[in-house]
Design an enzyme around this catalytic site. Structure first.
Site, PDB file in Angstrom:
ATOM      1  N   ASN A   8      46.578 -39.825 -14.792  1.00  0.00           N
ATOM      2  CA  ASN A   8      45.767 -40.699 -15.972  1.00  0.00           C
ATOM      3  C   ASN A   8      47.490 -42.015 -15.856  1.00  0.00           C
ATOM      4  O   ASN A   8      48.107 -41.856 -16.593  1.00  0.00           O
ATOM      5  CB  ASN A   8      45.515 -40.555 -16.914  1.00  0.00           C
ATOM      6  CG  ASN A   8      45.270 -40.928 -18.623  1.00  0.00           C
ATOM      7  OD1 ASN A   8      44.896 -42.201 -18.027  1.00  0.00           O
ATOM      8  ND2 ASN A   8      45.129 -40.465 -19.396  1.00  0.00           N
ATOM      9  N   TRP A   9      46.891 -42.957 -15.963  1.00  0.00           N
ATOM     10  CA  TRP A   9      48.263 -44.408 -15.932  1.00  0.00           C
ATOM     11  C   TRP A   9      48.345 -44.919 -16.592  1.00  0.00           C
ATOM     12  O   TRP A   9      48.530 -45.653 -16.953  1.00  0.00           O
ATOM     13  CB  TRP A   9      47.785 -44.811 -14.492  1.00  0.00           C
ATOM     14  CG  TRP A   9      48.328 -44.748 -12.960  1.00  0.00           C
ATOM     15  CD1 TRP A   9      49.086 -43.862 -12.469  1.00  0.00           C
ATOM     16  CD2 TRP A   9      48.009 -45.061 -12.128  1.00  0.00           C
ATOM     17  NE1 TRP A   9      49.071 -43.793 -11.186  1.00  0.00           N
ATOM     18  CE2 TRP A   9      48.927 -45.134 -10.959  1.00  0.00           C
ATOM     19  CE3 TRP A   9      47.898 -46.474 -11.720  1.00  0.00           C
ATOM     20  CZ2 TRP A   9      49.275 -45.055 -10.076  1.00  0.00           C
ATOM     21  CZ3 TRP A   9      48.051 -47.041 -10.280  1.00  0.00           C
ATOM     22  CH2 TRP A   9      48.465 -46.404  -9.259  1.00  0.00           C
ATOM     23  N   LYS A  10      47.172 -44.426 -18.141  1.00  0.00           N
ATOM     24  CA  LYS A  10      46.980 -44.753 -18.991  1.00  0.00           C
ATOM     25  C   LYS A  10      47.110 -47.011 -18.774  1.00  0.00           C
ATOM     26  O   LYS A  10      46.550 -46.483 -18.063  1.00  0.00           O
ATOM     27  CB  LYS A  10      47.585 -44.499 -20.160  1.00  0.00           C
ATOM     28  CG  LYS A  10      47.757 -42.938 -20.048  1.00  0.00           C
ATOM     29  CD  LYS A  10      48.923 -42.613 -21.035  1.00  0.00           C
ATOM     30  CE  LYS A  10      48.873 -40.646 -20.925  1.00  0.00           C
ATOM     31  NZ  LYS A  10      49.316 -40.220 -21.832  1.00  0.00           N
ATOM     32  N   HIS A  93      39.841 -38.567 -24.549  1.00  0.00           N
ATOM     33  CA  HIS A  93      41.050 -38.721 -24.426  1.00  0.00           C
ATOM     34  C   HIS A  93      41.520 -38.947 -26.141  1.00  0.00           C
ATOM     35  O   HIS A  93      41.293 -40.262 -27.085  1.00  0.00           O
ATOM     36  CB  HIS A  93      41.590 -40.353 -23.346  1.00  0.00           C
ATOM     37  CG  HIS A  93      43.549 -40.011 -23.133  1.00  0.00           C
ATOM     38  ND1 HIS A  93      44.216 -40.168 -23.731  1.00  0.00           N
ATOM     39  CD2 HIS A  93      43.646 -38.748 -22.853  1.00  0.00           C
ATOM     40  CE1 HIS A  93      45.386 -39.424 -23.791  1.00  0.00           C
ATOM     41  NE2 HIS A  93      45.102 -38.850 -22.395  1.00  0.00           N
ATOM     42  N   GLU A  95      44.091 -40.536 -26.408  1.00  0.00           N
ATOM     43  CA  GLU A  95      44.743 -42.229 -27.274  1.00  0.00           C
ATOM     44  C   GLU A  95      43.627 -42.690 -28.118  1.00  0.00           C
ATOM     45  O   GLU A  95      43.703 -43.473 -28.711  1.00  0.00           O
ATOM     46  CB  GLU A  95      45.270 -42.428 -26.654  1.00  0.00           C
ATOM     47  CG  GLU A  95      46.881 -42.000 -25.899  1.00  0.00           C
ATOM     48  CD  GLU A  95      46.993 -41.378 -24.949  1.00  0.00           C
ATOM     49  OE1 GLU A  95      46.981 -42.350 -24.071  1.00  0.00           O
ATOM     50  OE2 GLU A  95      47.973 -41.075 -24.329  1.00  0.00           O
ATOM     51  N   GLY A 167      52.918 -36.712 -23.858  1.00  0.00           N
ATOM     52  CA  GLY A 167      52.946 -38.296 -24.282  1.00  0.00           C
ATOM     53  C   GLY A 167      54.881 -38.108 -24.298  1.00  0.00           C
ATOM     54  O   GLY A 167      55.382 -38.954 -24.937  1.00  0.00           O
ATOM     55  N   SER A 198      53.233 -33.928 -21.020  1.00  0.00           N
ATOM     56  CA  SER A 198      53.994 -33.384 -20.302  1.00  0.00           C
ATOM     57  C   SER A 198      54.342 -32.220 -19.196  1.00  0.00           C
ATOM     58  O   SER A 198      54.951 -31.530 -19.542  1.00  0.00           O
ATOM     59  CB  SER A 198      54.738 -33.162 -21.823  1.00  0.00           C
ATOM     60  OG  SER A 198      54.578 -33.616 -22.755  1.00  0.00           O
ATOM     61  N   GLY A 220      52.763 -39.375 -18.057  1.00  0.00           N
ATOM     62  CA  GLY A 220      53.382 -40.326 -17.668  1.00  0.00           C
ATOM     63  C   GLY A 220      54.366 -39.972 -16.015  1.00  0.00           C
ATOM     64  O   GLY A 220      54.598 -40.911 -15.343  1.00  0.00           O
TER      65      GLY A 220
HETATM   66  P1  PGA Z   1      52.204 -37.122 -20.601  1.00  0.00           P
HETATM   67  O1  PGA Z   1      50.239 -37.757 -20.546  1.00  0.00           O
HETATM   68  O2  PGA Z   1      51.720 -35.885 -19.247  1.00  0.00           O
HETATM   69  O3  PGA Z   1      52.395 -37.982 -20.057  1.00  0.00           O
HETATM   70  O4  PGA Z   1      51.695 -35.611 -21.737  1.00  0.00           O
HETATM   71  C1  PGA Z   1      48.620 -36.224 -20.424  1.00  0.00           C
HETATM   72  C2  PGA Z   1      47.500 -37.140 -20.555  1.00  0.00           C
HETATM   73  O5  PGA Z   1      47.464 -37.948 -21.742  1.00  0.00           O
HETATM   74  O6  PGA Z   1      46.384 -37.162 -20.161  1.00  0.00           O
END
Ligand code: PGA
Length: 237
Positions: A8-10, A93, A95, A167, A198, A220
């Site tokens: 997931n590059w966001k 998600h 976020e 994150g 993470s 990330g």
């Molecule tokens: P992260 O994000 O690996 O940076 O913790 C995971 C995600 O948002 O799917």
């Protein structure tokens, strides 16, 4: 089942040139990977370019709307995603729940629409730090499952992503992840379970080999080709 590793590059990277470089480097790095399904979910404006350069990697979307077309400014329908050759779509998600006020009701509609368009939705669920401290993890994820999957009987992909681990660099300990995995297994039918939060090259394998997940959702670390390839190689059977 072969492991499923989803990036997931966001809202990254900030230019198409960087996205092409990163995608190309990962594609090159997975040329000798045969037993792991690798999916990258880039920001939407990069999707078509990534579709043109992809070979082994599959493309996913980070979101979708619940209608096929119409007056919904800024939204993208599952039908459009399917038409572009996209196979997977992340839904719910944390976020988006936090910054876009996405509710379980909206998430339920999105999953139904994605399934109807023959996409593979990846539903994200997980508890906040406060909920974990209060010993409410299972209640919270069960409530999310009930609401997000209300009226849906298909098996799908579910990513357990504790909100406090996303994150933050504070990945979930394997024993807790295993407990969540068993709980999800008991409360879902034949779904594919991913762990996210993470994940890095060091901890990735434990979530598959010890906690029982069938794959990973990586944020990330998927923006650094070396780290992401390390994750893939560590779980490839
Ligand atoms: P992260 O994000 O690996 O940076 O913790 C995971 C995600 O948002 O799917």
């Amino acid at each position: 089942m072969n492991p499923l590793v989803v990036a997931n590059w966001k809202m990254n990277p900030s230019s198409l040139a960087e996205a092409k470089d990163l995608f190309g480097a990962i594609e090159k790095g997975v040329s000798d990977i045969n037993n792991t399904e690798v999916v990258i979910c880039p920001p939407f404006p990069y999707v078509s370019e990534m579709q043109n350069i992809k070979r082994k990697i599959k493309i996913g979307s980070q979101n979708c709307f619940w209608e096929d077309n119409g007056a919904f400014t800024g939204e993208i329908s599952p039908k459009m995603l399917k038409d572009l050759g996209i196979e997977y779509v992340i839904v719910g998600h944390s976020e988006r729940r936090k910054y876009l006020q996405e509710t379980d009701e909206m998430i339920n509609k999105k999953i139904r629409a994605a399934l109807y368009a023959n996409l593979k939705p990846i539903l994200c669920i997980g508890e906040s730090a406060e909920e974990k401290e209060g010993g409410r993890t299972k209640d919270v994820i069960l409530a999310q499952l009930r609401q997000d999957l209300d009226g849906i009987s298909e098996a799908l992909i579910i990513a357990y992503e504790p909100v406090w681990a996303v994150g933050t660099g504070m990945a979930c300990v394997v024993s807790d992840a295993k407990e969540a995995n068993l709980f999800l297994r008991d409360n879902t039918q034949n779904s594919i379970l991913l762990y996210g939060g993470s994940v890095n090259g060091q901890n990735a394998k434990g979530y598959i080999a010890d906690a029982g997940f069938q794959g990973l959702l990586v944020g990330g670390s998927s923006l650094y080709e070396e780290e992401f390839l390390k994750i893939i190689k560590s779980v490839d059977l």
